[in-house]
Design an enzyme around this catalytic site. Structure first.
Site, PDB file in Angstrom:
ATOM      1  N   ARG A 239      33.235  54.711  44.134  1.00 22.78           N
ATOM      2  CA  ARG A 239      31.990  53.972  43.948  1.00 22.78           C
ATOM      3  C   ARG A 239      31.047  54.304  45.097  1.00 22.78           C
ATOM      4  O   ARG A 239      31.323  53.922  46.227  1.00 22.78           O
ATOM      5  CB  ARG A 239      32.319  52.460  43.925  1.00 22.78           C
ATOM      6  CG  ARG A 239      31.214  51.584  43.364  1.00 22.78           C
ATOM      7  CD  ARG A 239      31.499  50.120  43.672  1.00 22.78           C
ATOM      8  NE  ARG A 239      31.352  49.899  45.101  1.00 22.78           N
ATOM      9  CZ  ARG A 239      31.964  48.926  45.796  1.00 22.78           C
ATOM     10  NH1 ARG A 239      32.767  48.069  45.194  1.00 22.78           N
ATOM     11  NH2 ARG A 239      31.771  48.799  47.089  1.00 22.78           N
ATOM     12  N   HIS A 243      29.089  47.152  45.845  1.00 25.18           N
ATOM     13  CA  HIS A 243      29.472  46.540  44.563  1.00 25.18           C
ATOM     14  C   HIS A 243      28.241  46.357  43.670  1.00 25.18           C
ATOM     15  O   HIS A 243      28.234  46.719  42.512  1.00 25.18           O
ATOM     16  CB  HIS A 243      30.158  45.195  44.808  1.00 25.18           C
ATOM     17  CG  HIS A 243      30.333  44.423  43.539  1.00 25.18           C
ATOM     18  ND1 HIS A 243      31.169  44.858  42.540  1.00 25.18           N
ATOM     19  CD2 HIS A 243      29.759  43.283  43.092  1.00 25.18           C
ATOM     20  CE1 HIS A 243      31.097  44.003  41.516  1.00 25.18           C
ATOM     21  NE2 HIS A 243      30.253  43.048  41.840  1.00 25.18           N
ATOM     22  N   TYR A 251      32.493  47.536  54.593  1.00 21.97           N
ATOM     23  CA  TYR A 251      33.954  47.525  54.654  1.00 21.97           C
ATOM     24  C   TYR A 251      34.575  48.900  54.440  1.00 21.97           C
ATOM     25  O   TYR A 251      35.781  49.033  54.336  1.00 21.97           O
ATOM     26  CB  TYR A 251      34.508  46.533  53.606  1.00 21.97           C
ATOM     27  CG  TYR A 251      33.769  46.591  52.271  1.00 21.97           C
ATOM     28  CD1 TYR A 251      34.081  47.552  51.324  1.00 21.97           C
ATOM     29  CD2 TYR A 251      32.717  45.707  52.005  1.00 21.97           C
ATOM     30  CE1 TYR A 251      33.386  47.625  50.126  1.00 21.97           C
ATOM     31  CE2 TYR A 251      32.012  45.771  50.812  1.00 21.97           C
ATOM     32  CZ  TYR A 251      32.347  46.735  49.876  1.00 21.97           C
ATOM     33  OH  TYR A 251      31.650  46.807  48.696  1.00 21.97           O
TER      34      TYR A 251
HETATM   35  C1  LIG Z   1      37.620  37.180  36.138  1.00 19.68           C
HETATM   36  C2  LIG Z   1      36.589  37.588  37.150  1.00 19.68           C
HETATM   37  N1  LIG Z   1      36.908  37.539  38.469  1.00 19.68           N
HETATM   38  C3  LIG Z   1      35.990  37.913  39.412  1.00 19.68           C
HETATM   39  C4  LIG Z   1      34.737  38.325  39.023  1.00 19.68           C
HETATM   40  C5  LIG Z   1      33.701  38.765  40.077  1.00 19.68           C
HETATM   41  N2  LIG Z   1      33.642  40.229  40.077  1.00 19.68           N
HETATM   42  C6  LIG Z   1      32.741  40.871  39.332  1.00 19.68           C
HETATM   43  S1  LIG Z   1      32.908  42.530  39.429  1.00 19.68           S
HETATM   44  C7  LIG Z   1      34.191  42.386  40.543  1.00 19.68           C
HETATM   45  C8  LIG Z   1      34.900  43.616  41.053  1.00 19.68           C
HETATM   46  C9  LIG Z   1      35.368  44.456  39.913  1.00 19.68           C
HETATM   47  O1  LIG Z   1      36.131  45.523  40.377  1.00 19.68           O
HETATM   48  P1  LIG Z   1      36.686  46.595  39.364  1.00 19.68           P
HETATM   49  O2  LIG Z   1      37.284  45.939  38.175  1.00 19.68           O
HETATM   50  O3  LIG Z   1      37.567  47.520  40.132  1.00 19.68           O
HETATM   51  O4  LIG Z   1      35.377  47.347  38.857  1.00 19.68           O
HETATM   52  P2  LIG Z   1      34.234  48.039  39.765  1.00 19.68           P
HETATM   53  O5  LIG Z   1      33.232  46.948  40.070  1.00 19.68           O
HETATM   54  O6  LIG Z   1      34.883  48.600  40.965  1.00 19.68           O
HETATM   55  O7  LIG Z   1      33.638  49.083  38.890  1.00 19.68           O
HETATM   56  C10 LIG Z   1      34.465  41.070  40.802  1.00 19.68           C
HETATM   57  C11 LIG Z   1      35.534  40.588  41.703  1.00 19.68           C
HETATM   58  C12 LIG Z   1      34.444  38.350  37.625  1.00 19.68           C
HETATM   59  N3  LIG Z   1      33.260  38.763  37.168  1.00 19.68           N
HETATM   60  N4  LIG Z   1      35.395  38.003  36.711  1.00 19.68           N
END
Ligand SMILES: Cc1ncc(C[n+]2csc(CCOP(=O)(O)OP(=O)(O)O)c2C)c(N)n1
Length: 319
Positions: A239, A243, A251
């Site tokens: 990425r 975020h 980090y």
């Molecule tokens: C069930 C849930 N927990 C936490 C969140 C908050 N949240 C949104 S995106 C994210 C990280 C997602 O990481 P990943 O699945 O690896 O996808 P990336 O963003 O790295 O593409 C988090 C913790 C959420 N939307 N839904």
């Protein structure tokens, strides 16, 4: 099966379009012009494009929050995507939401919700419907390695394995889930290792190599369409942005970022196309200009579009 030169160039065009679109959105966010939480997929284009290119219209996709490329390849209008990010009435959700938590049912693009991993179960359900109706279609779900730690992921894959459903689970492993690095996310080497527990194929592929992704996806599609069941396809990538655009990602180290940036999927693919004499300076310039003009048109459309009317606030809301 091999791709013809025109198809190889299509892959390139979609990667450039996706990158151009997202770079513009990132700038618009910083200018305060888009309403959305912007989750950038810059650097990860080869996954969306390599897995989606060549899907049938009837195939169902459930993209995740960074997957502009899935929308573009599936044929969703760049204008509607941009208007979605602006929260305008002409956006995919009619201004009800302003992130990429939206879909286009007519193109079989499912409108993912914010709830991580929830769309994986929906994908399995769509694949069950295809099987019950004896339809030769495939359902494809996109999610990150963070979402793969949720219960929904395990339930969806277990059910898909038991019923040998025509599903492809595409994990975009970009090393971080928000600020959580891989080693704090899971104790096994690969998300794909988990497929063995559900009785189907798990494959790891270089997610920054569009042709490797495309070929691995062909095998998965073959399995799905011939009744051999699901595949868990883990695409290794990184990425580039935080975020979301407000996150400066303190980090992680600069060294790590620079190393991954050197594996940028677009110049890598350009080198391949140049060696094959499919891409020269002139075509490269044409593709860049075409992408810029599509994105400029989308921005113009979104800016001129109205906000949703107050009278619409209670339509299509379930409670
Ligand atoms: C069930 C849930 N927990 C936490 C969140 C908050 N949240 C949104 S995106 C994210 C990280 C997602 O990481 P990943 O699945 O690896 O996808 P990336 O963003 O790295 O593409 C988090 C913790 C959420 N939307 N839904």
């Amino acid at each position: 099966m091999e791709l013809r030169p025109g198809e190889l160039l299509d892959l390139y065009y979609y990667m450039v379009l996706s990158r151009t679109f997202e770079e513009r959105v990132s700038t618009l966010y910083k200018q305060g012009r888009v309403q959305a939480g912007v989750f950038s997929g810059i650097g990860q284009e080869a996954i969306c494009i390599g897995t989606c290119y060549g899907l049938e219209d009837e195939d169902f996709v459930a993209p995740a929050h960074r997957d502009v490329g899935v929308f573009l390849v599936k044929g969703v209008s760049p204008r509607a995507i941009m208007a979605q990010l602006y929260g305008r009435a002409t956006g995919l959700s009619g201004g009800k939401d302003s992130a990429l938590h939206a879909g286009e049912p007519e193109l079989n693009v499912f409108g993912t919700t914010s709830m991580l991993g929830a769309q994986i179960c929906v994908t399995t359900g769509a694949a069950l419907a295809f099987k019950m109706r004896h339809q030769p279609h495939v359902a494809v779900s996109y999610f990150g390695e963070g979402a793969a730690a949720r219960g929904d992921f395990h339930e969806a894959l277990n059910f898909a394995g038991v019923h040998r459903l025509p599903c492809i689970f595409v994990c975009e492993n970009n090393q971080y889930a928000y600020s959580t690095p891989l080693h704090l996310q899971m104790a096994c080497d690969h998300v794909a290792d988990r497929a063995a527990g559900y009785g189907f194929a798990g494959k790891v592929v270089d997610g920054n190599d569009v042709l490797a992704v495309w070929h691995t996806m062909r095998e998965a599609l073959y399995r799905a369409r011939t009744g051999a069941g699901p595949t868990l396809l883990e695409c290794m990538t990184y990425r580039w942005h935080g975020h979301s655009e407000h996150d400066v990602a303190m980090y992680r180290t600069d060294e790590e970022f620079v190393e991954w940036k050197s594996r940028d999927p677009i110049p890598r693919y350009e080198m391949y196309l140049r060696e094959k004499r499919i891409l020269g300076d002139e075509t490269r310039q044409q593709v860049a200009e075409q992408a810029k003009s599509v994105v400029a048109d989308a921005v113009d459309f979104a800016e001129k579009s109205p906000d949703p009317a107050a009278a619409e606030a209670e339509t299509n809301v379930f409670g």
